[in-house]
Enzyme design. Structure first.
Site, mmCIF file in Angstrom:
data_model
loop_
_atom_site.group_PDB
_atom_site.id
_atom_site.type_symbol
_atom_site.label_atom_id
_atom_site.label_comp_id
_atom_site.label_asym_id
_atom_site.label_seq_id
_atom_site.Cartn_x
_atom_site.Cartn_y
_atom_site.Cartn_z
ATOM 1 N N ILE A 169 66.065 44.418 25.477
ATOM 2 C CA ILE A 169 64.952 43.429 25.633
ATOM 3 C C ILE A 169 65.407 42.395 26.299
ATOM 4 C CG2 ILE A 169 63.340 42.047 24.578
ATOM 5 C CD1 ILE A 169 62.833 43.995 22.508
ATOM 6 N N GLY A 170 65.139 41.929 27.649
ATOM 7 C CA GLY A 170 65.708 41.041 28.432
ATOM 8 C C GLY A 170 65.903 39.830 28.188
ATOM 9 N N CYS A 171 66.130 39.248 27.192
ATOM 10 C CA CYS A 171 66.562 37.558 27.089
ATOM 11 C C CYS A 171 67.320 37.001 28.261
ATOM 12 C CB CYS A 171 67.009 37.388 25.722
ATOM 13 S SG CYS A 171 68.625 38.113 25.051
ATOM 14 N N HIS A 172 68.303 37.935 28.739
ATOM 15 C CA HIS A 172 69.059 37.256 29.830
ATOM 16 C C HIS A 172 68.184 36.808 31.092
ATOM 17 C CE1 HIS A 172 68.492 41.631 30.836
ATOM 18 N NE2 HIS A 172 68.680 41.257 31.991
ATOM 19 N N ARG A 173 67.036 37.255 30.808
ATOM 20 C CA ARG A 173 66.051 36.866 31.996
ATOM 21 C C ARG A 173 65.380 35.318 31.889
ATOM 22 N NH1 ARG A 173 63.734 42.686 31.523
ATOM 23 N NH2 ARG A 173 65.416 43.813 32.680
#
Length: 200
Positions: A169-173
């Site tokens: 789940i892309g929290c890096h985005r």
């Protein structure tokens, strides 16, 4: 059901592996395996993966947990169940999809997830993160507005830092409004690497 778990030769790793596999099967078929885990090596470092029968419940970076996954496992024991066992097979599909992602062959993960570690506002943020597409970026302020709390920019940062399923789940985005990357559970180098991967 009882097992003799002590091999005749304690240095016999094949015997230990067979006994562990037997224990895994017995725990799984007996409904005693609440949390299965394994580790995988990736271009952003080792990741600990953990899953319940519902789905993937935790991804932990080595940078989060310098004690070889022990802190993440202790967290799972306290918040999910103490019945935890290294059982790679349950996480084979997650490991496979991570390999595809890092090889530019997957843009979206399709493994089932168990979001029980995210509550309240954090849960709302994590659920929103699932809608930020591969290669896209949103600011912390944009996410705060999207979840109905436009002033909660710092709280969004905290929710991203505590996302139980980074990478998947892309929290890096999620980045700062000025375009700088901000903090990340796996460290700034890992966040930069993930953003570069998706920009390629």
């Amino acid at each position: 059901m009882s097992f003799n778990i002590f091999p005749a030769n304690p240095d016999d790793s094949d015997t230990l592996d067979r006994l562990h596999a037997r224990l895994e099967r017995a725990a799984d078929t007996g409904g005693l395996l609440d949390v299965a885990y394994r580790t995988v090596d990736t271009p952003v470092g080792a990741l600990l993966l953990a899953a319940t029968p519902i789905g993937l419940v935790r991804v932990a970076f080595g940078a989060e947990d310098s004690a070889d996954g022990q802190a993440a496992l202790a967290e799972l024991a306290a918040s999910v169940s103490p019945r935890i066992l290294r059982s790679p097979a349950r996480l084979d599909e997650t490991a496979h999809q991570l390999d595809e992602y890092f090889q530019h062959r997957r843009q979206r993960f399709s493994v089932p997830v168990d979001l029980r570690l995210a509550h309240g506002f954090r849960r709302a943020v994590v659920e929103h993160l699932q809608h930020i597409g591969y290669g896209q970026r949103e600011s912390y302020a944009t996410v705060a507005a999207a979840v109905g709390s436009p002033r909660a920019v710092r709280a969004v940062g905290t929710a991203c830092a505590r996302n139980p399923l980074p990478v998947v789940i892309g929290c890096h985005r999620v980045v700062r409004s000025d375009g700088s990357i901000g903090q990340y559970a796996g460290g700034p180098e890992a966040k930069s690497a993930l953003l570069r991967l998706e920009a390629a």
